[in-house]
Design a protein around this motif. Structure first.
Motif, PDB file in Angstrom:
ATOM      1  N   MET A 273      37.027  31.883  39.320  1.00  0.00           N
ATOM      2  CA  MET A 273      36.670  33.362  39.279  1.00  0.00           C
ATOM      3  C   MET A 273      37.544  34.074  38.287  1.00  0.00           C
ATOM      4  SD  MET A 273      37.825  35.974  42.225  1.00  0.00           S
ATOM      5  CE  MET A 273      39.557  36.411  42.285  1.00  0.00           C
ATOM      6  N   ILE A 277      37.468  37.170  35.539  1.00  0.00           N
ATOM      7  CA  ILE A 277      38.226  38.519  35.699  1.00  0.00           C
ATOM      8  C   ILE A 277      38.764  39.027  34.485  1.00  0.00           C
ATOM      9  CG2 ILE A 277      40.351  39.415  36.709  1.00  0.00           C
ATOM     10  CD1 ILE A 277      38.262  39.420  38.751  1.00  0.00           C
ATOM     11  N   ALA A 293      27.377  38.165  38.524  1.00  0.00           N
ATOM     12  CA  ALA A 293      28.003  37.907  39.771  1.00  0.00           C
ATOM     13  C   ALA A 293      26.987  38.125  40.727  1.00  0.00           C
ATOM     14  CB  ALA A 293      29.262  38.440  40.095  1.00  0.00           C
ATOM     15  N   LEU A 327      34.833  37.290  43.067  1.00  0.00           N
ATOM     16  CA  LEU A 327      34.738  37.991  41.751  1.00  0.00           C
ATOM     17  C   LEU A 327      34.279  39.552  41.870  1.00  0.00           C
ATOM     18  CD1 LEU A 327      34.809  38.145  38.863  1.00  0.00           C
ATOM     19  CD2 LEU A 327      32.773  37.188  38.729  1.00  0.00           C
ATOM     20  N   THR A 331      36.329  43.107  41.326  1.00  0.00           N
ATOM     21  CA  THR A 331      36.174  43.941  40.376  1.00  0.00           C
ATOM     22  C   THR A 331      35.249  45.170  40.989  1.00  0.00           C
ATOM     23  OG1 THR A 331      33.887  42.748  40.203  1.00  0.00           O
ATOM     24  CG2 THR A 331      35.515  42.235  38.751  1.00  0.00           C
TER      25      THR A 331
END
Length: 472
Positions: A273, A277, A293, A327, A331
């Motif tokens: 991941m 990012i 994702a 992920l 986020t």
């Protein structure tokens, strides 16, 4: 050695008092989360032998902590403003320990459900975050919250790897007893390791403010993110109602070997991941990465739906799921921070966390109910449908503004001065929004680092002086 080095890097620039308080609180939080996560990979197998157990009740037991946690975490955080952080955290850890003991001693599924719900009443998350804010200066706070997040992630990985092995030695009741011991250890760390705050303050960047709830709940973009974390944890809990069963009965993997699957999958998924990012944050492609994702989550559920009898297929789907899950876990808080108005981040994160725990509750209950009536295929299809719903709302959200929350200590000012200062701050290039709270002596800003005129900002607050932390 590597873990110790990463901690030193996180705490670089902090005072010894800040470092001591932060590492102690990160330890408390991670001990509690480790206790919650330990049973995740093994409970549905154990609970089948409990008196009165049905798949629906097993799922309800797995997610029961979520409903009480969701209902109480914001009230407990606000209560800690009134009576102090440590009394609330201590009470929460005691409740968590009592719930663990009740679940350990129960021989019926109803008893475990009550114990799990009691575990959730130990809702200390908001109070811990508020205490972190009390003990750290504004410019160290983002780093402090990141360390707390890292400790939660490590607890999750350790629990998935260790839970199946420990359960073979001490049984699932032994895991519940272990969580009770961890809670008691947390109380010891709290009172021996965490400095005492004599004058706790309300921090709008960390804690909810009741007067801001309507503003946050009326923000369609923030509500899309709240729906997202709800579905993400719905999927996690629903999958772990059936995944251990699928691995044992369909893929032929003995339960004591499940941890050997989870750990390498988690480690490699975290590594996978990282480039995304960087793409999302540094290259400002957050929405594209986010949508991708969510789509991968749905693909993983469909892969489980069609390939769960195959061990290789199950592991491949698990890797896809955790790559997307990790992920999105990284986020989503970043997006909430970017989307929330200045001075409303704490309220937005409070709503977000409440939806996260509600998702765990609904995921356990719904995952068990769907499995009872429609089997493994039906459960994975249900989860794929939930991911598809999320994909629709994710695709229709506005691209995020790449704004960072910043807090400035400006010293005590009069209310009229605060309004004038907020106006001056918003006139600085790169400052998108500013709220000055006179009684806190703090300005909450939303800034674009690429456009920010740092020189002009330092002229308004040339010394960047901080309020002293009242501790002893």
């Amino acid at each position: 050695m590597k873990h110790s080095k990463s901690k030193r890097q996180f705490t670089l620039g902090m005072t010894s008092l800040e470092r001591r308080g932060l590492l102690s609180l990160a330890g408390i939080y991670s001990l509690r989360m480790l206790g919650l996560f330990l049973i995740l990979p093994v409970f549905s197998l154990y609970a089948q032998d409990l008196q009165g157990a049905t798949p629906t009740l097993i799922g309800l037991a797995l997610g029961a902590y979520g409903i009480t946690q969701a209902l109480l975490q914001i009230p407990f955080g606000l209560l800690s403003d009134r009576i102090g952080r440590k009394p609330v955290i201590t009470a929460g850890l005691i409740l968590f320990a009592l719930g663990s003991i009740m679940a350990a001693m129960a021989d019926t599924i109803t008893g475990v459900i009550i114990g799990r719900a009691l575990q959730g009443t130990g809702a200390i998350a908001a109070a811990v975050m508020a205490l972190v804010a009390d003990l750290t200066r504004e410019e160290q706070r983002t780093k402090a919250m990141a360390l707390i997040g890292l400790s939660i992630g490590m607890s999750f990985a350790i629990a998935l790897a260790v839970g199946p092995v420990l359960s073979q030695w001490i049984g699932v009741p032994g895991l519940f007893w272990t969580t009770a011991v961890l809670a008691v250890l947390g109380i010891g760390v709290l009172h021996l390791g965490v400095p005492h705050v004599t004058a706790p303050r309300h921090h709008l960047d960390v804690e909810p403010a009741p007067q801001q709830f309507l503003r946050v709940l009326g923000d369609s973009q923030l509500m899309r993110l709240a729906l997202g974390i709800f579905i993400l944890h719905l999927l996690l809990t629903a999958n772990f109602v059936v995944l251990p069963i699928s691995l044992r009965d369909e893929s032929g993997l003995a339960p004591n070997f499940h941890g050997y699957v989870y750990l390498p999958v988690l480690i490699t998924s975290i590594l996978a991941m990282v480039p995304f990012i960087i793409l999302a944050e540094k290259k400002r492609r957050m929405k594209e990465v986010f949508i991708g994702a969510v789509a991968i989550l749905g693909l993983a559920e469909l892969a489980w739906r069609y390939f769960h009898p195959s061990l290789a297929g199950t592991i491949a789907a698990l890797w896809l799921f955790f790559t997307a899950f990790n992920l999105l876990e990284a986020t989503l808080p970043s997006l909430v921070s970017k989307q929330s108005p200045a001075g409303s981040k704490g309220t937005a994160m409070g709503v977000y966390s409440t939806c996260q725990f509600l998702g765990a509750f609904v995921g356990g209950w719904a995952g068990g109910a769907v499995y009872e009536h429609f089997g493994l295929e039906g459960t994975f299809t249900f989860c794929a449908g939930a991911a598809a719903l999320w994909l629709f709302f994710a695709a229709t959200m506005r691209p995020p503004q790449y704004l960072r929350s910043q807090v400035l200590s400006i010293g005590r000012v009069e209310p009229d001065e605060a309004k004038l200062l907020a106006k001056r701050l918003t006139e600085i290039a790169g400052v998108a929004d500013a709220v000055v709270v006179a009684e806190e002596g703090v300005a909450y800003l939303k800034v674009d680092d690429e456009q920010l005129d740092k020189a002009a900002l330092s002229e308004i607050n040339p010394t960047n002086r901080e309020q002293p932390i009242a501790v002893k």
